[in-house]
Motif scaffolding. Structure first.
Motif, PDB file in Angstrom:
ATOM      1  N   MET A 151      54.903  55.083  31.303  1.00 36.07           N
ATOM      2  CA  MET A 151      56.003  54.115  31.392  1.00 36.07           C
ATOM      3  C   MET A 151      55.800  53.108  32.521  1.00 36.07           C
ATOM      4  SD  MET A 151      59.468  56.292  30.662  1.00 36.07           S
ATOM      5  CE  MET A 151      59.187  57.814  31.542  1.00 36.07           C
ATOM      6  N   ALA A 152      54.757  53.286  33.323  1.00 32.28           N
ATOM      7  CA  ALA A 152      54.492  52.369  34.442  1.00 32.28           C
ATOM      8  C   ALA A 152      54.308  50.954  33.914  1.00 32.28           C
ATOM      9  CB  ALA A 152      53.256  52.821  35.213  1.00 32.28           C
ATOM     10  N   ASP A 153      54.556  49.985  34.783  1.00 31.65           N
ATOM     11  CA  ASP A 153      54.448  48.577  34.399  1.00 31.65           C
ATOM     12  C   ASP A 153      53.022  48.196  34.001  1.00 31.65           C
ATOM     13  OD1 ASP A 153      57.245  47.835  35.147  1.00 31.65           O
ATOM     14  OD2 ASP A 153      56.539  48.433  37.132  1.00 31.65           O
ATOM     15  N   LEU A 154      52.049  48.743  34.709  1.00 29.79           N
ATOM     16  CA  LEU A 154      50.646  48.446  34.441  1.00 29.79           C
ATOM     17  C   LEU A 154      49.856  49.749  34.472  1.00 29.79           C
ATOM     18  CD1 LEU A 154      50.279  45.410  36.890  1.00 29.79           C
ATOM     19  CD2 LEU A 154      50.317  45.263  34.384  1.00 29.79           C
ATOM     20  N   THR A 155      48.823  49.826  33.633  1.00 29.41           N
ATOM     21  CA  THR A 155      47.935  50.991  33.616  1.00 29.41           C
ATOM     22  C   THR A 155      46.525  50.520  33.918  1.00 29.41           C
ATOM     23  OG1 THR A 155      49.288  52.156  31.996  1.00 29.41           O
ATOM     24  CG2 THR A 155      46.992  52.844  32.180  1.00 29.41           C
ATOM     25  N   VAL A 156      45.864  51.197  34.862  1.00 29.22           N
ATOM     26  CA  VAL A 156      44.487  50.876  35.209  1.00 29.22           C
ATOM     27  C   VAL A 156      43.654  52.142  35.012  1.00 29.22           C
ATOM     28  CG1 VAL A 156      42.931  50.099  37.041  1.00 29.22           C
ATOM     29  CG2 VAL A 156      45.238  49.115  36.864  1.00 29.22           C
ATOM     30  N   PRO A 157      42.716  52.110  34.051  1.00 34.25           N
ATOM     31  CA  PRO A 157      41.915  53.313  33.794  1.00 34.25           C
ATOM     32  C   PRO A 157      40.904  53.567  34.904  1.00 34.25           C
ATOM     33  CG  PRO A 157      41.197  51.510  32.380  1.00 34.25           C
ATOM     34  CD  PRO A 157      42.374  51.012  33.157  1.00 34.25           C
ATOM     35  N   SER A 158      40.726  54.844  35.229  1.00 35.83           N
ATOM     36  CA  SER A 158      39.732  55.269  36.205  1.00 35.83           C
ATOM     37  C   SER A 158      38.643  56.031  35.463  1.00 35.83           C
ATOM     38  CB  SER A 158      40.395  56.182  37.238  1.00 35.83           C
ATOM     39  OG  SER A 158      39.444  56.594  38.187  1.00 35.83           O
ATOM     40  N   ASP A 159      37.416  55.766  35.825  1.00 36.00           N
ATOM     41  CA  ASP A 159      36.284  56.429  35.173  1.00 36.00           C
ATOM     42  C   ASP A 159      35.463  57.177  36.208  1.00 36.00           C
ATOM     43  OD1 ASP A 159      36.785  55.124  32.609  1.00 36.00           O
ATOM     44  OD2 ASP A 159      36.101  53.295  33.604  1.00 36.00           O
ATOM     45  N   ALA A 174      44.522  43.600  36.933  1.00 32.30           N
ATOM     46  CA  ALA A 174      45.763  43.937  36.220  1.00 32.30           C
ATOM     47  C   ALA A 174      46.948  43.189  36.840  1.00 32.30           C
ATOM     48  CB  ALA A 174      46.004  45.451  36.251  1.00 32.30           C
ATOM     49  N   LEU A 175      46.981  43.115  38.165  1.00 33.07           N
ATOM     50  CA  LEU A 175      48.089  42.422  38.848  1.00 33.07           C
ATOM     51  C   LEU A 175      48.101  40.925  38.545  1.00 33.07           C
ATOM     52  CD1 LEU A 175      47.994  44.194  42.332  1.00 33.07           C
ATOM     53  CD2 LEU A 175      49.709  44.516  40.518  1.00 33.07           C
ATOM     54  N   LYS A 176      46.926  40.354  38.282  1.00 34.61           N
ATOM     55  CA  LYS A 176      46.858  38.922  37.954  1.00 34.61           C
ATOM     56  C   LYS A 176      47.631  38.602  36.683  1.00 34.61           C
ATOM     57  CE  LYS A 176      42.410  37.789  40.086  1.00 34.61           C
ATOM     58  NZ  LYS A 176      41.013  37.440  39.778  1.00 34.61           N
ATOM     59  N   THR A 177      47.882  39.605  35.843  1.00 35.81           N
ATOM     60  CA  THR A 177      48.665  39.383  34.620  1.00 35.81           C
ATOM     61  C   THR A 177      50.159  39.323  34.936  1.00 35.81           C
ATOM     62  OG1 THR A 177      48.972  41.733  34.049  1.00 35.81           O
ATOM     63  CG2 THR A 177      46.936  40.651  33.278  1.00 35.81           C
ATOM     64  N   ARG A 178      50.523  39.568  36.181  1.00 36.78           N
ATOM     65  CA  ARG A 178      51.926  39.596  36.602  1.00 36.78           C
ATOM     66  C   ARG A 178      52.159  38.589  37.737  1.00 36.78           C
ATOM     67  NH1 ARG A 178      55.159  44.201  35.473  1.00 36.78           N
ATOM     68  NH2 ARG A 178      56.631  42.994  36.714  1.00 36.78           N
ATOM     69  N   PRO A 179      52.359  37.284  37.388  1.00 39.47           N
ATOM     70  CA  PRO A 179      52.586  36.284  38.436  1.00 39.47           C
ATOM     71  C   PRO A 179      53.866  36.544  39.250  1.00 39.47           C
ATOM     72  CG  PRO A 179      52.718  35.300  36.221  1.00 39.47           C
ATOM     73  CD  PRO A 179      52.292  36.716  36.052  1.00 39.47           C
ATOM     74  N   ASP A 180      54.755  37.391  38.725  1.00 43.05           N
ATOM     75  CA  ASP A 180      55.946  37.754  39.505  1.00 43.05           C
ATOM     76  C   ASP A 180      55.597  38.726  40.634  1.00 43.05           C
ATOM     77  OD1 ASP A 180      55.394  39.716  37.457  1.00 43.05           O
ATOM     78  OD2 ASP A 180      57.330  40.636  37.904  1.00 43.05           O
ATOM     79  N   VAL A 184      48.316  33.932  42.798  1.00 49.56           N
ATOM     80  CA  VAL A 184      46.932  33.609  43.139  1.00 49.56           C
ATOM     81  C   VAL A 184      46.823  32.102  43.358  1.00 49.56           C
ATOM     82  CG1 VAL A 184      44.533  33.694  42.346  1.00 49.56           C
ATOM     83  CG2 VAL A 184      46.109  35.548  41.757  1.00 49.56           C
ATOM     84  N   GLN A 185      46.257  31.734  44.514  1.00 48.09           N
ATOM     85  CA  GLN A 185      46.052  30.308  44.831  1.00 48.09           C
ATOM     86  C   GLN A 185      44.562  30.065  44.968  1.00 48.09           C
ATOM     87  OE1 GLN A 185      47.861  31.568  48.092  1.00 48.09           O
ATOM     88  NE2 GLN A 185      49.970  31.141  47.529  1.00 48.09           N
ATOM     89  N   GLY A 186      44.148  28.912  44.500  1.00 49.30           N
ATOM     90  CA  GLY A 186      42.739  28.534  44.680  1.00 49.30           C
ATOM     91  C   GLY A 186      41.829  29.019  43.593  1.00 49.30           C
TER      92      GLY A 186
END
Length: 186
Positions: A151-159, A174-180, A184-186
């Motif tokens: 249910m987390a907002d974002l999932t990041v797989p670990s290998d 993954a965080l870049k998909t969430r501008p809120d 990111v500048q530049g």
């Protein structure tokens, strides 16, 4: 992160997942990469209680620990924006999930059972694994918790074999998909 990319954290990133998923190690690397403070709810609980987590579990029980955990997570989310590593059971409480969603963003570090077991089986700092059959206990926790972590907002797989820094970069992507959450500048 490249020198030319600047990023600003708008909300606290709360790392959730099983013991052994890398929340503390990845959290520290992420905090460095984003030039943000690193916070660890378990470390804050230990500091406040002047006891280790296993000692708190033994003396006061898990329900008392979970109450303190909720208070600490709430306080840390009220403070500055940063990277917050939580204990494996923290996200299981609906009250914690609500405050994390309201004040931050939950990122699940999703490692499979084999990888988790390879990381925690030689550690005695895990109170929930201080049982005669720790793999069975870990398996049971994993099966109970995965649907909630999902249910987390974002999932990041670990290998297996992925470095801590590469895992931190996966979280940033993954965080870049969430501008809120991440500007990111530049």
């Amino acid at each position: 992160m490249s020198d030319t990319m600047q990023a600003r954290l708008k909300k606290t990133v709360v790392l959730v997942g099983m013991m052994g998923a890398g929340k503390t190690a990845v959290g520290k690397a992420l905090a460095i990469a984003l030039d943000a403070p690193f916070l660890d709810s378990d470390a804050e609980i230990e500091k406040a209680a002047n006891m280790t987590i296993p000692e708190i579990f033994e003396r006061d029980g898990e329900p008392f620990f979970r109450l303190k955990e909720r208070q600490v997570i709430s306080r840390l989310l009220e403070k500055e924006r940063g990277i917050l590593s939580t204990g494996g059971g923290a996200y299981m409480a609906a009250a914690n999930r609500d405050i994390i969603s309201e004040k931050g963003v939950a990122v699940w570090l999703n490692a499979d059972l084999d990888l988790l077991w390879s990381r925690v089986r030689h550690k005695d700092t895990r109170p929930l694994l201080r049982v005669p059959e720790p793999l069975a206990a870990l398996t049971r926790l994993y099966e109970e918790r995965v649907p909630v972590y999902a249910m987390a907002d974002l999932t990041v797989p670990s290998d297996p074999g992925i470095s801590i820094d590469d895992m931190a970069m996966r979280v940033i992507e993954a965080l870049k998909t969430r501008p809120d959450v991440l500007e990111v500048q530049g």
